[in-house]
Each structure stands twice: as structure tokens, then as C-alpha cells.
Design a protein around this motif. Sequence first.
Motif, PDB file in Angstrom:
ATOM      1  N   HIS A 123       0.701  -1.101  -0.038  1.00  0.00           N
ATOM      2  CA  HIS A 123       0.084   0.438  -0.118  1.00  0.00           C
ATOM      3  C   HIS A 123       0.503   1.317  -0.005  1.00  0.00           C
ATOM      4  O   HIS A 123       1.648   1.164   0.739  1.00  0.00           O
ATOM      5  N   ARG A 124       0.409   2.458  -0.724  1.00  0.00           N
ATOM      6  CA  ARG A 124       1.641   3.741  -1.112  1.00  0.00           C
ATOM      7  C   ARG A 124       0.535   4.399  -0.341  1.00  0.00           C
ATOM      8  O   ARG A 124      -0.962   4.861  -0.905  1.00  0.00           O
ATOM      9  N   LEU A 125       1.171   5.230   0.707  1.00  0.00           N
ATOM     10  CA  LEU A 125       0.315   6.846   0.429  1.00  0.00           C
ATOM     11  C   LEU A 125       1.901   7.532   0.565  1.00  0.00           C
ATOM     12  O   LEU A 125       2.547   8.240   2.136  1.00  0.00           O
ATOM     13  N   LEU A 126       2.279   8.340  -0.499  1.00  0.00           N
ATOM     14  CA  LEU A 126       3.702   8.961  -0.880  1.00  0.00           C
ATOM     15  C   LEU A 126       3.196  10.889  -0.994  1.00  0.00           C
ATOM     16  O   LEU A 126       2.064  10.636  -1.797  1.00  0.00           O
ATOM     17  N   ASP A 127       2.833  11.042  -0.148  1.00  0.00           N
ATOM     18  CA  ASP A 127       3.366  13.085  -0.149  1.00  0.00           C
ATOM     19  C   ASP A 127       5.004  13.427  -1.056  1.00  0.00           C
ATOM     20  O   ASP A 127       5.706  12.437   0.018  1.00  0.00           O
ATOM     21  N   ALA A 128       4.618  14.608  -1.133  1.00  0.00           N
ATOM     22  CA  ALA A 128       5.973  15.330  -1.385  1.00  0.00           C
ATOM     23  C   ALA A 128       6.566  15.603   0.360  1.00  0.00           C
ATOM     24  O   ALA A 128       6.436  15.136   1.271  1.00  0.00           O
ATOM     25  N   ALA A 129       8.487  15.030  -0.101  1.00  0.00           N
ATOM     26  CA  ALA A 129       8.912  14.941   1.080  1.00  0.00           C
ATOM     27  C   ALA A 129      10.563  15.337   0.742  1.00  0.00           C
ATOM     28  O   ALA A 129      11.433  14.782   0.707  1.00  0.00           O
ATOM     29  N   PRO A 130      10.586  16.784   0.239  1.00  0.00           N
ATOM     30  CA  PRO A 130      11.164  17.275   0.007  1.00  0.00           C
ATOM     31  C   PRO A 130      12.582  17.159   1.027  1.00  0.00           C
ATOM     32  O   PRO A 130      12.426  17.832   2.030  1.00  0.00           O
ATOM     33  N   THR A 131      13.971  17.166   0.851  1.00  0.00           N
ATOM     34  CA  THR A 131      15.231  16.373   1.543  1.00  0.00           C
ATOM     35  C   THR A 131      16.705  17.101   0.582  1.00  0.00           C
ATOM     36  O   THR A 131      16.031  16.867  -0.336  1.00  0.00           O
ATOM     37  N   THR A 132      17.425  16.981   1.150  1.00  0.00           N
ATOM     38  CA  THR A 132      19.223  17.077   0.683  1.00  0.00           C
ATOM     39  C   THR A 132      19.674  16.124   0.723  1.00  0.00           C
ATOM     40  O   THR A 132      19.509  15.751   2.383  1.00  0.00           O
ATOM     41  N   GLY A 133      20.559  14.997   0.600  1.00  0.00           N
ATOM     42  CA  GLY A 133      21.256  14.692   0.527  1.00  0.00           C
ATOM     43  C   GLY A 133      22.213  13.571  -0.569  1.00  0.00           C
ATOM     44  O   GLY A 133      22.026  14.065  -2.009  1.00  0.00           O
ATOM     45  N   GLU A 134      22.359  11.888  -0.182  1.00  0.00           N
ATOM     46  CA  GLU A 134      22.830  11.173  -1.378  1.00  0.00           C
ATOM     47  C   GLU A 134      21.883  10.238  -1.667  1.00  0.00           C
ATOM     48  O   GLU A 134      21.387   9.982  -1.165  1.00  0.00           O
ATOM     49  N   ALA A 135      21.245  10.707  -2.996  1.00  0.00           N
ATOM     50  CA  ALA A 135      19.659  10.477  -3.597  1.00  0.00           C
ATOM     51  C   ALA A 135      20.162   8.723  -3.636  1.00  0.00           C
ATOM     52  O   ALA A 135      19.188   7.826  -3.076  1.00  0.00           O
TER      53      ALA A 135
END
Length: 381
Positions: A258-270
Motif C-alpha cells: 500500500h502506498r501513501l506517498l506525499d511530497a517529502a523534499p530533502t537533501t543528501g545523497e540520493a
Amino acid sequence: MRLRFALAAAVVTAVLGTLVVAGVYLTVRHSLQYRSGLITPTRINVRDGWSIGRGDLYYEVARDRVMQVRAVYERDALANVRTIGALAVLAAAGIAFGAGWRAAGWVLRPLTSVTETARRVAHNHDLTERIAYDGPHDELKELTDTYDTMLGRLARSFDGQRRFVANASHELRTPLTINRTLVDVAVRRPDATDDVKRLGESLLLVNARHERLIDGLLALAEGEQAVLDRRPFDLTDVAEHVLDLAAEEAGEREVTIHRLLDAAPTTGEAVLVERLVQNLVENAIRHNHPKGEVWVTTRQRAERVELVVANTGLQVPPYEIETIFEPFRRLHGDRLRSDRGSGLGLSIVRVITEAHGGTVVARPRDEGGLTITVELPAAAP
């Protein structure tokens, strides 16, 4: 230490002030004591040569009056010494406390720098940072130099360990690749017997397990390094990509995602974060039961972004939660099933999370399985 220093200054000042007031009190009391030559003279000269002597009625009246005045002055003077002295001692103790607090802060200011540096090193895992205290050669200078030396030794030790793991993993990967190729060729030969094929399949499973172990060691060595080159990305995109890749394995194991994916902007090494999400999703699928379920959620909360992966499965005792993040630790004594990983998955998750300045927490579900929450710093708007 600052509070103790200020209290010590106040106590010492209060004790010394009390001794001074006591000395003044005794001196004043001694000065106002009865003196026979002054209060009871032989004769009292009044005026114009007229005087009165002892035994005279006027002499006794004057003497009694002098005694009354002396008693009043002595009582009032000693009371003033006690009251004013006590107030002065309290005021001096308060001033000494404030001065001691300020002086202790000035003296301990370099120690605050040491504490802040130690906290940054503990949180960022950046062993290259130094205190570099520039001051007189005193006890504090000796302490900071010792701390810098310790950081240098730790940095060399950890770098040596990481290089050893990386070099050993690279050296082991080549013969394993050759072994897999040789076994695969032997199994596919037309004249291969059933026994040879079964043996080859077993050897391929063992070889695959060793390859996953080496990949996990490499990821563990890379994840322990602090991420300094941070680039913005959306955790949702990484989660979607990983879930698309895991869909086939989930279907084979009859696990519903089950997916519940909202926007989650972050920084780092993808790439490292992708490995983090992949390990969590693979664990949730593999440590599950047929027709089980997995829930993957991404969201942003204030200055943090969250990745939550929950799954059904066997009951997990609360006292085993912390141990699952240690390398080569598995729940329920599952050490022989090569299809469930090398035991490094959650260890890699922790080191990658900490390298990005985040936290990871696992909680057992009442229905069975785990809920693992990863928090990372959100990207600046």
C-alpha cells in the motif's frame, strides 16, 4: 560547574562577611560597656565652679540618667550593627554569586567550545573537525589538545577500517563472480546430470548470499561517512522507484503493498537514500507471511520529512528492537535462510540515516511485524 563556582563564591563571601560583622559587633559592644571612671567620677562639675560629689542626691539622679542613656545607646547600636551587618552580608553574597557566575562563564567559555565541537562530531560523524584552541598553555589547553589528538586517532582508525572493508569486499567480489560464471556454465551443459544441476543451484544460492554480504559491507562502509555534498531531491520519487522495482518480488511472495506517498523534499545523497528505502522495503516483504501486507508512507512534518515502512509478520518482542540494527543480527534465530539477506540491511539503514543527520526508530506492531520510521532534515524552501 558554573553554578557550583557561583555558590562557592557566595558562601565564602557570606562566611567572611559574617566574621567581619561579628568582629564589628564585639568591638562596638566593648566600646559601649560600663566605665566606672567615666560614668561614676568622684565629682561632677556643673557650672561656675559648682560641683556635686558622690552621695549627693543630684549626683545619684544624674548617674541614673547616664546609665539609662548608656543602656539605650548600647541596645540601639548593637541592634543596628546586627541588622545592617546581616543585610550587608546578604547583599555581598548576592553580588559575589553574580560575579562568580560571570567569572565562571568567562573561565569556562573555551570548555563550551569543546562541548559544542564534541556534540557536532557525535551528530555529524565528521572526525576531521578539530577544536584548535588557541590560548595560554594551561589545563584547558592540555585538555583540548588531548581531545584533538584523540579525534585524529579515531579518524585514522575509522578510515583504516573502512578502507579495509572496501578493499576486502572488492577483492572478494572478483572470485565470487568467476565462481558464479563457472557454476552457471557447468549447470547449463547438455551432459550435466540432475545431481550436478542440484549441486550447482545450491552453490549459486550460496554464492548469491556471499555477493549480497559483500554488497552490504560496501554499503555499510560508504554509509558511515558523513554526507557533505548534499543535493536536493524528493523522497517520494525515491520511494516510488524502489516500490516499482520491488513489485515483482512482492507478487511472488503474495505480499500486497500500500502506498501513501506525499511530497517529502530533502537533501543528501540520493543513491544512498535509495539503498536505505530498498533495504526497508525488502525487509518488509521478506520478513512477512504469505498474503501479508506492507504500508509505505512519505510525508513532511515541519522541518523534517518522514519515511514510514510497516509490515505484517511474526510478533517481535520489544526487547529485541534495538538489536535488529546491529550487524549480522536476525530475529527468531533466522541465520540459515539466504533469501532473507545477510543481516546488514537495518545496519545500513541506520548508518545512512545518521550520515544524513536523521534518526530511525522501530516499533513492534500489536498485530505482528514492525513499523520503522526514518526522519531526515527537510530541504530548505
